[in-house]
Design a protein around this motif. Structure first.
Motif, short mmCIF file in Angstrom:
data_model
loop_
_atom_site.label_atom_id
_atom_site.label_comp_id
_atom_site.label_asym_id
_atom_site.label_seq_id
_atom_site.Cartn_x
_atom_site.Cartn_y
_atom_site.Cartn_z
N PHE A 347 -43.25 -50.40 -23.08
CA PHE A 347 -42.52 -50.96 -22.10
C PHE A 347 -41.17 -50.49 -21.99
N ALA A 348 -40.57 -50.11 -23.06
CA ALA A 348 -39.35 -49.30 -23.36
C ALA A 348 -38.71 -48.57 -22.43
N PRO A 349 -39.71 -47.34 -22.10
CA PRO A 349 -39.19 -46.32 -21.02
C PRO A 349 -38.76 -47.00 -19.78
N LEU A 350 -39.66 -47.99 -19.21
CA LEU A 350 -39.56 -48.68 -17.89
C LEU A 350 -38.34 -49.61 -17.89
N ASP A 351 -38.00 -50.26 -19.10
CA ASP A 351 -36.88 -51.21 -19.23
C ASP A 351 -35.54 -50.06 -19.09
N ALA A 352 -35.57 -49.46 -19.88
CA ALA A 352 -34.49 -48.38 -19.74
C ALA A 352 -34.24 -48.01 -18.08
N LYS A 353 -35.14 -47.72 -17.41
CA LYS A 353 -35.05 -47.34 -16.17
C LYS A 353 -34.48 -48.33 -15.34
N LEU A 354 -34.61 -49.50 -15.58
CA LEU A 354 -34.18 -50.76 -14.83
C LEU A 354 -32.86 -51.05 -15.06
N GLN A 355 -32.47 -50.50 -15.80
CA GLN A 355 -30.82 -50.54 -16.29
C GLN A 355 -29.89 -49.33 -16.18
N SER A 356 -28.72 -49.82 -15.67
CA SER A 356 -27.47 -48.65 -15.64
C SER A 356 -26.83 -48.60 -16.98
N ASP A 357 -26.12 -47.56 -17.06
CA ASP A 357 -25.18 -47.41 -18.26
C ASP A 357 -24.02 -48.48 -18.11
N THR A 358 -23.61 -49.01 -16.85
CA THR A 358 -22.73 -50.07 -16.57
C THR A 358 -23.10 -51.13 -16.31
N GLU A 359 -22.28 -52.20 -16.19
CA GLU A 359 -22.65 -53.39 -15.80
C GLU A 359 -22.78 -53.40 -14.09
N TYR A 375 -30.79 -54.68 -7.24
CA TYR A 375 -31.63 -54.16 -6.03
C TYR A 375 -32.67 -53.15 -6.16
N GLU A 376 -32.37 -52.18 -6.83
CA GLU A 376 -33.03 -50.81 -6.68
C GLU A 376 -34.06 -51.02 -7.85
N MET A 377 -35.51 -50.62 -7.39
CA MET A 377 -36.31 -50.42 -8.35
C MET A 377 -36.32 -48.85 -8.82
N PRO A 378 -36.74 -48.65 -9.79
CA PRO A 378 -36.57 -47.20 -10.43
C PRO A 378 -37.28 -46.01 -9.50
N SER A 379 -36.80 -44.86 -9.13
CA SER A 379 -37.40 -43.91 -8.39
C SER A 379 -38.21 -43.13 -8.99
N ASP A 380 -39.10 -42.53 -8.35
CA ASP A 380 -39.90 -41.45 -8.76
C ASP A 380 -40.70 -42.10 -10.27
N PHE A 381 -40.95 -43.31 -10.47
CA PHE A 381 -41.59 -43.78 -11.62
C PHE A 381 -42.72 -44.74 -11.11
N GLY A 382 -43.87 -44.30 -10.90
CA GLY A 382 -45.02 -45.22 -10.67
C GLY A 382 -46.06 -45.45 -11.69
N ILE A 383 -46.95 -46.08 -11.67
CA ILE A 383 -48.02 -46.33 -12.45
C ILE A 383 -48.53 -45.04 -13.29
N GLU A 384 -48.71 -43.98 -12.81
CA GLU A 384 -48.98 -42.73 -13.83
C GLU A 384 -48.12 -42.28 -14.54
N GLU A 385 -46.51 -42.25 -14.08
CA GLU A 385 -45.59 -41.72 -14.69
C GLU A 385 -45.30 -42.98 -15.91
N PHE A 386 -45.67 -44.13 -15.85
CA PHE A 386 -45.30 -45.28 -16.67
C PHE A 386 -46.51 -44.90 -17.57
N ILE A 387 -47.79 -44.75 -17.33
CA ILE A 387 -48.65 -44.26 -18.58
C ILE A 387 -48.23 -43.23 -19.30
N ALA A 388 -47.89 -42.17 -18.57
CA ALA A 388 -47.28 -40.87 -19.49
C ALA A 388 -46.36 -41.12 -20.46
N SER A 389 -45.47 -42.30 -19.96
CA SER A 389 -44.41 -42.49 -20.82
C SER A 389 -44.81 -42.90 -22.27
#
Length: 393
Positions: A347-359, A375-389
């Motif tokens: 799950f760590a790659p998704l968790d990283a994409k859900l966060q910014s470098d700043t608050e 507000y924003e979900m990660p862009s260009d990161f769907g089910i297949e990209e998640f599996i590939a990660s």
């Protein structure tokens, strides 16, 4: 009672008249008042040394009685009411689901002294749920997975809402007002005026406000229902009750609540199978499990995001985290520490994409500043990209 589920998707709320049948109103008032007196005695007994004699009853701006915790045979009608076609049945319609399970059974009461208005807010906290934009898209493209109710036993206009705010992020004007003073009316906010026995059902992603926490008599039933068999995986998935009250219910009521428990256990088993598929890098089993949890093809990454919060709570056990994730311990106990570590690494790659470098910060949420996007979900990161990660871990 028939309702149009599109109305709650369009407006964010729906007002329903005479949800409590008039012939039942006085009996329910009496039963709920008994639960209030029982809870008041518990609060008085459990008060802290420096608290007033009544404990929380005297200090809270909005005392809430979790009436399922203090019900008995004489007051079981308070719980049975949650199974009525006007509540459970309407919730099922609003969520377009095969079943609607009550998750929250509370009674909101007036305080003993004037506390004034509360803060405008959405009942959303992206640190342990998902970004609001994802939750909104999932809801609007599929259906509600969770719906809240206010049903007053006496006339009530405390609740205000901003119609349509469940479909969007905060406006600049709203942000300015919330930062300046979050206890006054927001632009376009309106009071929800209810007579005794009426109800408002609403999505808690909407901006809403408790406008007046004064000693004026208030006894308002506050319920939450989640979907089973609907198109999405709810962001409030687990109940805030245990079936200790089952012995007091009618045979039909007990059967329904036992059915809820069975549905929840089946869902937990599905979550375990999804987690096991991730640990094993079994992409096909993972896709199948996610489709079972979230039948709607659109928005499945919101479901995956919610599961990442389960995994975070299981792995790190942070205090005060994930109040709506009440089955994390039972699910976590089915895995070894090594498997839990592996699961979190997936799950760590998704968790990283859900966060910014700043608050990040948006006012009006039930979260302070944090690195997770509000507000924003990660862009260009769907089910297949998640599996590939997974192969990168």
């Amino acid at each position: 009672m028939k309702v149009n589920p599109q109305q709650i998707l369009d407006d964010g709320f729906i007002i329903l008249r005479s949800v409590i049948p008039p012939e039942r109103l006085n009996q329910l008032r009496d039963s709920f008042e008994i639960t209030v007196e029982r809870q008041k005695a518990i609060w008085a007994q459990n008060r802290k040394p420096d608290a007033p004699p009544g404990g929380e009853w005297e200090t809270s701006p909005q005392p809430r009685v979790m009436f399922s915790n203090v019900a008995d045979k004489a007051t079981a009608d308070t719980i049975e009411f949650c199974l009525h076609e006007n509540t459970r049945g309407v919730s099922r319609q609003l969520m377009r689901s095969k079943e609607a399970t009550v998750t929250l059974m509370a009674l909101m009461c007036n305080p003993v002294r004037d506390h004034g208005p509360s803060h405008w807010h959405r009942d959303i906290h992206p640190i342990d749920q998902a970004p609001l934009g994802g939750l909104q898209s999932d809801m609007l493209e599929n259906a509600l997975g969770y719906v809240q109710w206010n049903i007053p036993l006496y006339d009530d206009d405390v609740l205000w809402v901003v119609p349509g705010s469940h479909r969007r992020s905060n406006t600049d004007e709203e942000n300015r007002q919330l930062l300046e003073n979050s206890r006054v009316p927001l632009p376009n906010g309106i009071p929800v005026e209810l007579k005794a026995g009426d109800a408002v059902a609403y999505t808690n992603t909407i901006f809403h406000w408790g406008s007046d926490y004064s000693p004026k008599l208030r006894r308002t039933i506050h319920l939450g229902y989640r979907a089973f068999g609907g198109p999405i995986f709810p962001y409030v998935a687990h109940p805030y009750w245990r079936l200790d009250f089952g012995e007091y219910l009618s045979p039909r009521g007990l059967e329904i609540f036992e059915g809820y428990c069975n549905l929840l256990e089946e869902e937990c088993n599905r979550i375990v199978s999804v987690f096991q598929a991730m640990i094993d890098k079994d992409a096909d089993a993972f896709r199948e499990g996610i489709a079972a949890l979230h039948p709607g093809e659109s928005g499945r990454m919101v479901c995956v995001t919610l599961l990442s919060k389960f995994a975070y709570k299981i792995r790190f056990k942070p205090p005060g985290y994930g109040g709506d994730i009440t089955r994390s311990q039972e699910i976590g106990n089915r895995f070894s520490p090594e498997q839990i570590e592996t699961l979190w690494n997936r799950f760590a790659p998704l968790d990283a994409k859900l966060q910014s470098d700043t608050e990040q910060y948006l006012p009006g949420f039930q979260s302070g500043p944090m690195r997770y996007y509000f507000y924003e979900m990660p862009s260009d990161f769907g089910i297949e990209e998640f599996i590939a990660s997974w192969d990168a871990r």
